[in-house]
Design a protein around this motif. Sequence first.
Motif, PDB file in Angstrom:
ATOM      1  N   SER A 203      -7.581  -0.274 -16.151  1.00  0.00           N
ATOM      2  CA  SER A 203      -6.229  -0.392 -15.597  1.00  0.00           C
ATOM      3  C   SER A 203      -5.806  -1.849 -15.556  1.00  0.00           C
ATOM      4  N   VAL A 205      -2.603  -4.068 -14.096  1.00  0.00           N
ATOM      5  CA  VAL A 205      -1.420  -4.054 -13.241  1.00  0.00           C
ATOM      6  C   VAL A 205      -0.648  -5.345 -13.465  1.00  0.00           C
ATOM      7  N   TRP A 230      -2.165   5.460  -7.348  1.00  0.00           N
ATOM      8  CA  TRP A 230      -1.493   4.177  -7.202  1.00  0.00           C
ATOM      9  C   TRP A 230      -1.574   3.663  -5.765  1.00  0.00           C
ATOM     10  N   ILE A 252       6.303   2.156  -9.874  1.00  0.00           N
ATOM     11  CA  ILE A 252       5.579   1.741 -11.074  1.00  0.00           C
ATOM     12  C   ILE A 252       6.019   2.544 -12.293  1.00  0.00           C
ATOM     13  N   ARG A 254       3.927   3.650 -15.882  1.00  0.00           N
ATOM     14  CA  ARG A 254       2.612   3.630 -16.512  1.00  0.00           C
ATOM     15  C   ARG A 254       2.732   3.922 -18.000  1.00  0.00           C
ATOM     16  N   ILE A 268       0.154  -0.754 -16.043  1.00  0.00           N
ATOM     17  CA  ILE A 268       0.986  -0.371 -14.897  1.00  0.00           C
ATOM     18  C   ILE A 268       1.992  -1.491 -14.643  1.00  0.00           C
TER      19      ILE A 268
END
Length: 271
Positions: A203, A205, A230, A252, A254, A268
Amino acid sequence: MSGWRLQLKQAPALRVDLRGITPVALAELSAAQIERLPVAYGNGRLPLAEFFTIEAGSHEGLLFEGELSRFDRIGWQMTGGQLRVDGSVGDYAGGCMTAGTLHISGHAGLLAACEMAGGTLRIDGDVGDFAASTLPGSIDGMRGGSLIVRGNAGHRLADRMRRGTVLVFGDVGDFLASRMVAGTVAVGGTAGAHVGYAMRRGSVVLSAGAGAADLAPTFVPAGAEAAVFWQLLARDLSRHGGPFEALPQRSIQRHLGDRGTGGKGELIFVG
Protein backbone atom coordinates in the motif's frame (compact mmCIF):
# COMPACT_ATOMS: atom_id res chain seq x y z
CA MET A 1 23.28 -0.55 29.38
CA SER A 2 25.85 2.22 29.97
CA GLY A 3 25.85 5.29 27.78
CA TRP A 4 28.76 6.54 25.69
CA ARG A 5 29.28 9.94 24.10
CA LEU A 6 31.48 10.13 20.99
CA GLN A 7 32.30 13.68 19.92
CA LEU A 8 33.89 14.24 16.51
CA LYS A 9 37.35 15.81 16.67
CA GLN A 10 37.49 17.03 13.07
CA ALA A 11 36.06 16.07 9.67
CA PRO A 12 38.14 13.27 8.06
CA ALA A 13 39.71 13.67 4.63
CA LEU A 14 38.42 10.26 3.50
CA ARG A 15 35.26 8.27 4.22
CA VAL A 16 35.04 6.23 7.43
CA ASP A 17 33.11 2.96 7.82
CA LEU A 18 31.54 2.70 11.30
CA ARG A 19 30.09 -0.80 11.01
CA GLY A 20 30.34 -2.64 14.32
CA ILE A 21 30.10 0.54 16.43
CA THR A 22 26.68 -0.12 17.95
CA PRO A 23 25.18 0.23 21.46
CA VAL A 24 25.15 -3.52 22.06
CA ALA A 25 28.76 -3.97 20.90
CA LEU A 26 30.05 -1.17 23.15
CA ALA A 27 27.89 -1.88 26.21
CA GLU A 28 30.40 -4.05 28.09
CA LEU A 29 33.60 -2.31 26.97
CA SER A 30 35.72 0.22 28.83
CA ALA A 31 36.62 3.62 27.39
CA ALA A 32 40.14 2.41 26.63
CA GLN A 33 38.82 -0.61 24.76
CA ILE A 34 36.42 1.52 22.72
CA GLU A 35 39.20 3.94 21.80
CA ARG A 36 41.21 1.06 20.30
CA LEU A 37 38.39 -0.36 18.17
CA PRO A 38 39.52 -0.38 14.50
CA VAL A 39 37.37 1.24 11.81
CA ALA A 40 37.92 1.31 8.07
CA TYR A 41 39.39 4.58 6.77
CA GLY A 42 40.03 4.72 3.04
CA ASN A 43 42.04 1.59 2.21
CA GLY A 44 43.31 1.12 5.77
CA ARG A 45 42.13 0.96 9.37
CA LEU A 46 42.55 3.35 12.27
CA PRO A 47 41.47 3.25 15.94
CA LEU A 48 38.19 4.96 16.76
CA ALA A 49 40.00 7.46 19.00
CA GLU A 50 41.62 9.00 15.90
CA PHE A 51 38.21 10.49 15.05
CA PHE A 52 36.27 10.84 18.32
CA THR A 53 36.68 11.93 21.91
CA ILE A 54 35.07 9.13 23.91
CA GLU A 55 33.58 9.57 27.36
CA ALA A 56 30.85 8.04 29.50
CA GLY A 57 27.49 9.79 29.51
CA SER A 58 24.39 9.85 31.69
CA HIS A 59 22.16 9.03 28.72
CA GLU A 60 21.13 5.55 27.60
CA GLY A 61 22.89 3.93 24.66
CA LEU A 62 25.28 5.60 22.24
CA LEU A 63 25.47 9.28 21.24
CA PHE A 64 27.47 10.69 18.30
CA GLU A 65 28.02 14.44 18.13
CA GLY A 66 29.27 16.27 15.05
CA GLU A 67 28.92 16.50 11.29
CA LEU A 68 29.25 12.84 10.22
CA SER A 69 28.38 13.07 6.53
CA ARG A 70 31.66 11.26 5.68
CA PHE A 71 30.89 8.44 8.11
CA ASP A 72 29.05 5.47 6.54
CA ARG A 73 27.16 2.48 7.98
CA ILE A 74 26.19 4.13 11.24
CA GLY A 75 23.85 1.70 12.98
CA TRP A 76 24.71 -1.03 10.46
CA GLN A 77 23.22 -4.38 11.58
CA MET A 78 22.04 -2.96 14.91
CA THR A 79 20.51 -5.65 17.12
CA GLY A 80 19.15 -3.46 19.92
CA GLY A 81 19.72 -0.43 22.11
CA GLN A 82 19.51 3.27 21.36
CA LEU A 83 21.79 5.20 19.03
CA ARG A 84 21.48 8.93 18.42
CA VAL A 85 23.40 11.19 16.05
CA ASP A 86 23.32 14.95 16.63
CA GLY A 87 24.17 15.85 13.05
CA SER A 88 24.06 14.42 9.54
CA VAL A 89 25.42 11.02 8.49
CA GLY A 90 26.73 9.30 5.36
CA ASP A 91 25.47 6.29 3.41
CA TYR A 92 23.90 3.00 4.59
CA ALA A 93 22.60 4.43 7.89
CA GLY A 94 20.57 1.78 9.69
CA GLY A 95 21.23 -0.77 6.97
CA CYS A 96 20.28 -4.36 7.90
CA MET A 97 18.98 -3.30 11.34
CA THR A 98 17.01 -5.97 13.20
CA ALA A 99 16.11 -4.14 16.45
CA GLY A 100 16.71 -0.96 18.42
CA THR A 101 16.25 2.74 17.71
CA LEU A 102 18.47 4.95 15.56
CA HIS A 103 17.67 8.68 15.61
CA ILE A 104 19.49 11.08 13.25
CA SER A 105 18.85 14.78 13.86
CA GLY A 106 20.25 15.85 10.47
CA HIS A 107 20.30 14.35 6.96
CA ALA A 108 21.23 10.85 5.78
CA GLY A 109 22.92 9.78 2.55
CA LEU A 110 22.21 6.95 0.12
CA LEU A 111 20.70 3.55 0.98
CA ALA A 112 19.46 4.38 4.47
CA ALA A 113 17.50 1.49 6.02
CA CYS A 114 18.50 -0.77 3.12
CA GLU A 115 17.35 -4.34 3.85
CA MET A 116 16.22 -3.25 7.32
CA ALA A 117 14.39 -6.08 9.13
CA GLY A 118 13.35 -4.52 12.45
CA GLY A 119 13.70 -1.58 14.80
CA THR A 120 13.06 2.10 14.12
CA LEU A 121 15.11 4.61 12.11
CA ARG A 122 14.10 8.26 12.54
CA ILE A 123 15.64 10.95 10.33
CA ASP A 124 14.74 14.57 11.12
CA GLY A 125 16.19 15.89 7.83
CA ASP A 126 16.31 14.54 4.26
CA VAL A 127 17.37 11.10 3.05
CA GLY A 128 19.09 10.21 -0.23
CA ASP A 129 18.23 7.75 -3.00
CA PHE A 130 17.36 4.07 -2.46
CA ALA A 131 16.19 4.41 1.15
CA ALA A 132 14.41 1.27 2.46
CA SER A 133 15.65 -0.48 -0.66
CA THR A 134 18.12 -3.24 -1.56
CA LEU A 135 21.84 -3.53 -1.24
CA PRO A 136 23.58 -3.44 -4.63
CA GLY A 137 23.24 -6.88 -6.24
CA SER A 138 20.46 -8.04 -3.93
CA ILE A 139 16.78 -8.62 -4.76
CA ASP A 140 15.01 -7.98 -1.43
CA GLY A 141 14.57 -4.53 0.06
CA MET A 142 13.31 -3.46 3.48
CA ARG A 143 11.92 -6.50 5.36
CA GLY A 144 10.50 -5.02 8.57
CA GLY A 145 10.70 -2.19 11.07
CA SER A 146 9.91 1.48 10.57
CA LEU A 147 11.63 4.30 8.68
CA ILE A 148 10.36 7.80 9.51
CA VAL A 149 11.73 10.76 7.52
CA ARG A 150 10.58 14.25 8.50
CA GLY A 151 12.20 15.86 5.46
CA ASN A 152 12.31 14.77 1.82
CA ALA A 153 13.44 11.49 0.23
CA GLY A 154 15.29 10.83 -3.03
CA HIS A 155 14.60 8.48 -5.92
CA ARG A 156 13.70 4.76 -5.66
CA LEU A 157 12.35 4.97 -2.13
CA ALA A 158 11.17 1.49 -1.00
CA ASP A 159 12.37 -0.21 -4.18
CA ARG A 160 11.70 -3.98 -3.80
CA MET A 161 10.35 -3.40 -0.28
CA ARG A 162 8.95 -6.62 1.25
CA ARG A 163 7.61 -5.61 4.66
CA GLY A 164 7.57 -2.78 7.20
CA THR A 165 6.45 0.85 7.27
CA VAL A 166 7.97 3.94 5.63
CA LEU A 167 6.72 7.48 6.33
CA VAL A 168 8.06 10.59 4.60
CA PHE A 169 6.65 13.94 5.74
CA GLY A 170 7.96 15.82 2.71
CA ASP A 171 8.38 15.08 -1.01
CA VAL A 172 9.86 11.99 -2.68
CA GLY A 173 11.62 11.45 -6.00
CA ASP A 174 10.92 9.21 -8.98
CA PHE A 175 10.07 5.50 -8.92
CA LEU A 176 8.52 5.52 -5.45
CA ALA A 177 7.76 1.92 -4.35
CA SER A 178 9.03 0.49 -7.63
CA ARG A 179 8.94 -3.33 -7.71
CA MET A 180 7.41 -3.27 -4.22
CA VAL A 181 6.39 -6.70 -2.87
CA ALA A 182 4.58 -5.76 0.35
CA GLY A 183 4.52 -3.22 3.18
CA THR A 184 3.17 0.30 3.69
CA VAL A 185 4.56 3.61 2.43
CA ALA A 186 2.99 6.98 3.27
CA VAL A 187 4.06 10.32 1.76
CA GLY A 188 2.98 13.69 3.08
CA GLY A 189 4.19 15.75 0.12
CA THR A 190 4.42 15.22 -3.62
CA ALA A 191 5.82 12.21 -5.47
CA GLY A 192 7.85 12.12 -8.68
CA ALA A 193 7.24 10.11 -11.83
CA HIS A 194 6.52 6.37 -12.14
CA VAL A 195 4.97 5.74 -8.73
CA GLY A 196 4.53 2.01 -8.12
CA TYR A 197 6.36 0.90 -11.26
CA ALA A 198 6.16 -2.94 -11.47
CA MET A 199 4.60 -2.99 -8.00
CA ARG A 200 3.28 -6.45 -6.95
CA ARG A 201 1.56 -5.84 -3.60
CA GLY A 202 1.59 -3.38 -0.71
CA SER A 203 0.00 0.00 0.00
CA VAL A 204 1.22 3.47 -0.95
CA VAL A 205 -0.61 6.43 0.63
CA LEU A 206 -0.22 9.82 -1.06
CA SER A 207 -1.53 12.40 1.38
CA ALA A 208 -1.23 15.30 -1.09
CA GLY A 209 -3.88 13.75 -3.36
CA ALA A 210 -4.19 12.42 -6.89
CA GLY A 211 -2.47 15.40 -8.49
CA ALA A 212 0.76 14.63 -6.65
CA ALA A 213 1.84 11.66 -8.77
CA ASP A 214 2.25 10.53 -12.33
CA LEU A 215 -0.31 7.69 -12.36
CA ALA A 216 0.50 5.06 -14.98
CA PRO A 217 -2.34 3.66 -17.14
CA THR A 218 -1.52 0.21 -15.75
CA PHE A 219 -3.17 1.24 -12.46
CA VAL A 220 -6.95 0.89 -12.52
CA PRO A 221 -9.63 2.29 -10.16
CA ALA A 222 -10.59 -0.12 -7.37
CA GLY A 223 -14.20 -1.22 -7.48
CA ALA A 224 -14.50 -2.58 -3.94
CA GLU A 225 -15.02 -0.37 -0.89
CA ALA A 226 -12.27 -0.31 1.71
CA ALA A 227 -13.72 1.92 4.44
CA VAL A 228 -12.86 -0.36 7.38
CA PHE A 229 -9.35 -1.06 6.11
CA TRP A 230 -8.75 2.65 5.50
CA GLN A 231 -9.85 3.65 8.99
CA LEU A 232 -7.47 1.14 10.57
CA LEU A 233 -4.56 2.25 8.39
CA ALA A 234 -5.36 5.97 8.70
CA ARG A 235 -5.53 5.83 12.49
CA ASP A 236 -2.21 4.05 12.66
CA LEU A 237 -0.57 6.67 10.42
CA SER A 238 -2.26 9.63 12.13
CA ARG A 239 -0.40 9.03 15.42
CA HIS A 240 2.75 10.33 13.71
CA GLY A 241 1.15 13.76 13.29
CA GLY A 242 2.11 16.32 10.66
CA PRO A 243 0.53 15.70 7.23
CA PHE A 244 -0.89 12.37 8.45
CA GLU A 245 -2.76 13.66 11.51
CA ALA A 246 -6.12 14.25 9.81
CA LEU A 247 -6.11 11.16 7.56
CA PRO A 248 -9.04 9.39 9.32
CA GLN A 249 -11.33 12.31 8.42
CA ARG A 250 -10.36 12.46 4.74
CA SER A 251 -11.75 10.58 1.74
CA ILE A 252 -9.66 8.41 -0.57
CA GLN A 253 -9.40 7.12 -4.12
CA ARG A 254 -7.78 3.70 -4.59
CA HIS A 255 -6.06 2.40 -7.72
CA LEU A 256 -4.78 -1.16 -8.11
CA GLY A 257 -1.70 -2.36 -10.00
CA ASP A 258 0.78 -2.47 -11.48
CA ARG A 259 -1.45 -4.47 -13.84
CA GLY A 260 1.29 -4.37 -16.46
CA THR A 261 3.18 -6.92 -14.39
CA GLY A 262 0.17 -8.67 -12.82
CA GLY A 263 0.54 -6.70 -9.59
CA LYS A 264 -2.12 -6.36 -6.89
CA GLY A 265 -0.75 -3.40 -4.98
CA GLU A 266 -2.70 -0.24 -4.23
CA LEU A 267 -2.10 3.48 -4.57
CA ILE A 268 -4.28 5.45 -2.13
CA PHE A 269 -4.84 9.10 -3.06
CA VAL A 270 -6.19 11.13 -0.14
CA GLY A 271 -8.82 13.75 -0.96
